[in-house]
Write an enzyme that holds these catalytic residues in place. Structure first.
Site, mmCIF file in Angstrom:
data_model
loop_
_atom_site.group_PDB
_atom_site.id
_atom_site.type_symbol
_atom_site.label_atom_id
_atom_site.label_comp_id
_atom_site.label_asym_id
_atom_site.label_seq_id
_atom_site.Cartn_x
_atom_site.Cartn_y
_atom_site.Cartn_z
ATOM 1 N N ARG A 87 -3.645 -1.747 -7.928
ATOM 2 C CA ARG A 87 -2.914 -2.783 -7.198
ATOM 3 C C ARG A 87 -3.729 -3.192 -5.975
ATOM 4 O O ARG A 87 -4.007 -2.362 -5.093
ATOM 5 C CB ARG A 87 -1.543 -2.243 -6.778
ATOM 6 C CG ARG A 87 -0.703 -3.202 -5.955
ATOM 7 C CD ARG A 87 0.680 -2.605 -5.684
ATOM 8 N NE ARG A 87 1.429 -3.456 -4.780
ATOM 9 C CZ ARG A 87 1.611 -3.204 -3.484
ATOM 10 N NH1 ARG A 87 1.100 -2.118 -2.938
ATOM 11 N NH2 ARG A 87 2.305 -4.030 -2.733
ATOM 12 N N HIS A 131 -0.380 -9.987 1.262
ATOM 13 C CA HIS A 131 -0.248 -8.727 1.995
ATOM 14 C C HIS A 131 -0.616 -8.997 3.447
ATOM 15 O O HIS A 131 -1.555 -8.417 3.987
ATOM 16 C CB HIS A 131 -1.125 -7.639 1.381
ATOM 17 C CG HIS A 131 -0.717 -6.244 1.758
ATOM 18 N ND1 HIS A 131 -0.590 -5.222 0.836
ATOM 19 C CD2 HIS A 131 -0.405 -5.697 2.957
ATOM 20 C CE1 HIS A 131 -0.243 -4.105 1.457
ATOM 21 N NE2 HIS A 131 -0.119 -4.378 2.754
ATOM 22 N N GLU A 176 6.070 -6.305 1.176
ATOM 23 C CA GLU A 176 6.802 -5.935 2.390
ATOM 24 C C GLU A 176 7.083 -7.117 3.317
ATOM 25 O O GLU A 176 6.642 -7.145 4.477
ATOM 26 C CB GLU A 176 6.056 -4.832 3.148
ATOM 27 C CG GLU A 176 5.948 -3.539 2.357
ATOM 28 C CD GLU A 176 5.357 -2.392 3.162
ATOM 29 O OE1 GLU A 176 4.901 -2.626 4.305
ATOM 30 O OE2 GLU A 176 5.347 -1.262 2.664
ATOM 31 N N ASN A 305 8.282 0.364 -1.997
ATOM 32 C CA ASN A 305 7.398 1.116 -1.106
ATOM 33 C C ASN A 305 8.244 2.079 -0.285
ATOM 34 O O ASN A 305 9.233 1.670 0.345
ATOM 35 C CB ASN A 305 6.641 0.180 -0.167
ATOM 36 C CG ASN A 305 5.615 -0.671 -0.893
ATOM 37 O OD1 ASN A 305 5.443 -0.565 -2.112
ATOM 38 N ND2 ASN A 305 4.926 -1.515 -0.158
ATOM 39 N N TYR A 307 7.901 5.660 2.360
ATOM 40 C CA TYR A 307 7.139 6.685 3.060
ATOM 41 C C TYR A 307 8.028 7.754 3.677
ATOM 42 O O TYR A 307 7.722 8.932 3.617
ATOM 43 C CB TYR A 307 6.269 6.037 4.145
ATOM 44 C CG TYR A 307 5.167 5.189 3.569
ATOM 45 C CD1 TYR A 307 3.960 5.759 3.183
ATOM 46 C CD2 TYR A 307 5.337 3.818 3.380
ATOM 47 C CE1 TYR A 307 2.953 4.988 2.626
ATOM 48 C CE2 TYR A 307 4.331 3.035 2.829
ATOM 49 C CZ TYR A 307 3.140 3.632 2.451
ATOM 50 O OH TYR A 307 2.148 2.866 1.897
ATOM 51 N N GLU A 371 4.016 1.756 -3.402
ATOM 52 C CA GLU A 371 3.306 2.455 -2.328
ATOM 53 C C GLU A 371 4.038 3.744 -2.013
ATOM 54 O O GLU A 371 5.262 3.750 -1.863
ATOM 55 C CB GLU A 371 3.201 1.619 -1.045
ATOM 56 C CG GLU A 371 2.200 0.497 -1.076
ATOM 57 C CD GLU A 371 2.072 -0.206 0.271
ATOM 58 O OE1 GLU A 371 2.303 0.443 1.315
ATOM 59 O OE2 GLU A 371 1.756 -1.402 0.266
#
Length: 467
Positions: A87, A131, A176, A305, A307, A371
């Site tokens: 990606r 992005h 995002e 995504n 985290y 991600e």
């Protein structure tokens, strides 16, 4: 089996579905460099990073990981890892410098070479159109708070589909948009550095509109089997206590952090509570008839995504805040437990929780973890090795969480580790390392970290150790 000595795991293995997609992810401004070569003009991140005080140590992406000149070397690394997918993002100002008009052929040729080499290596290219590197000229004309930017983005999508449609079968419109809208226009810690709650909400809406317009443009220009997707960084915001005020704080973050994109894209509507929460900022009159219908153009999958989670309570956020409509009602509470070099809490249960929520809220929507990863203070030891056991542990627990979600009925089709390379980490410059490949930025030497070997094992086994 890969060339990385991918030995079988010595314990029982949690196997993923046979067609599970294993990948890594990068972003153009973070790795490409060549900021002024072959017709590329400045993006908002070029301008922002060159503004004193905006990026740690005054770092810029002018050279970054020099991927523009080391494309072949980096594709060879991907081949060694054994990934099925890669990606990457396309730098809008590299292919359409002003955000308008014809393409620059040298810019297109770079992405043609990249996708050709990936395909020759047996790796599926997954292209992200945006992005965060908006051409500066479009920002000067108003940027994402300006409606016209959404139409320029759709034109750009057509241009790229016509150039790469025979090479790329999986397309992502936006990465995002929450960060781009609310960190870029709300609290100003990302490019272009503006601080306006109204501008951030206008930008969020125009991202939704741009996504829908681009989805239609891609459908019109691409072969029928092509996949169109959207990637969101969805927030797992847990109330600090079960007090009604804390529960409402979590609801507010969910509205402006998640449903501001999920509801228009999947349901063609704005959340009623979001409209109420943000009434002191705007009446949403910038939403034109037909916009929400356009935003809801059908897509083939949702990129997720993740985290770390957050914990919230009733209170007041620091100003300027990215949380438009919630800043006077929400404060963030530290999450206990281990933390990464970004000072982000490590909690794989949050990823499991998020995937099961999407299973319930968006039935029938295939999911990709686009991600997931962690920054740690990596360095080469005297022998030249880069050992990162904390990252290995992070990846193991989070892939185990993905496996649990699949067993629980979530339709997760793949996992893209962030990131292939150490890179320019936005406002942190080169101070934070997310890569499974260490980059010595002075020499541009690449060194596989122990996490790269571990990940190659996982790919080769199509699974991770059960313990």
């Amino acid at each position: 089996m890969t060339a990385l000595d991918a030995r079988p795991h010595t314990t029982a293995t949690l196997h993923f579905p046979p067609d599970f997609r294993w990948g890594t992810a990068t972003a153009a401004y973070q790795i490409e460099g060549a900021a002024a070569e072959d017709g590329r003009t400045p993006s908002i991140w070029d301008t922002f990073s060159r503004t004193p005080g905006k990026v740690r140590n005054g770092d810029t992406g002018d050279i970054a990981a020099d991927h523009y000149h080391r494309l072949g070397e980096d594709v060879a690394l991907l081949r060694r890892l054994g990934v099925t997918d890669y990606r990457f993002s396309i730098a809008w100002p590299r292919v359409q410098p002003t955000g308008r008009g014809p393409a620059v052929q040298k810019g297109l040729d770079f992405y043609r070479r990249l996708t050709d080499e990936l395909r020759e290596a047996g790796i599926r290219p997954v292209a992200t159109l945006y992005h965060w590197d908006l051409p500066q000229e479009l920002e000067d004309a108003g940027g994402w708070p300006h409606r016209e930017t959404a139409y320029r983005f759709a034109d750009y999508a057509t241009l790229m589909a016509e150039a790469l449609g025979d090479r790329v079968a999986t397309w992502t419109t936006l990465n995002e948009p929450w960060c781009a809208a609310f960190l870029g226009y709300g609290n100003g810690v990302h490019a272009p550095g503006r601080t306006s709650a109204l501008a951030s909400l206008r930008a969020a809406h125009h991202f939704n509109l741009a996504h829908g317009l681009a989805t239609r443009a891609l459908r019109a220009a691409l072969p029928a089997p092509a996949e169109v997707s959207l990637t969101l960084n969805l927030h797992v915001a847990r109330p600090h206590t079960d007090a009604p005020e804390d529960v409402d704080a979590a609801r507010r973050i969910d509205a402006v952090g998640n449903r501001i994109f999920l509801d228009p894209v999947f349901h063609g509507r704005l959340p009623d509570d979001l409209v109420r929460d943000t009434a002191p900022v705007t009446d949403w009159s910038f939403v034109a008839d037909g916009d929400l219908e356009t935003a809801a153009a059908p897509i083939d999958s949702l990129g997720v995504n993740y985290y770390s989670p957050a914990m919230v309570a009733a209170g007041t956020s620091e100003s300027p805040s990215p949380w438009a409509g919630a800043e006077q009602h929400v404060r963030f509470v530290p999450v206990p437990g281990p933390r990464t070099a970004m000072d982000w809490p490590v909690d794989a249960d949050g990823l499991h929780e998020l995937l099961l929520r999407l299973r319930d809220d968006l039935p029938g929507t295939p999911l990709l973890v686009t991600e997931n990863g962690a920054a740690y203070d990596d360095y080469a030891d005297p022998s030249g090795e880069v050992k990162d056991p904390e990252r290995v542990a992070y990846l193991h627990t989070h892939l185990t969480a993905v496996h649990r979600a699949i067993e629980g009925g979530a339709d997760v089709r793949g996992y893209f580790l962030w990131s292939l390379l150490d890179n320019f980490e936005w406002a942190y410059g080169y101070s934070k390392r997310f890569g499974i490949v260490h980059v010595d930025f002075a020499s541009q030497r690449r060194t596989l970290k122990s996490s790269a070997h571990w990940y190659a094992n996982a790919i080769a086994q199509n699974g991770v150790p059960a313990s």
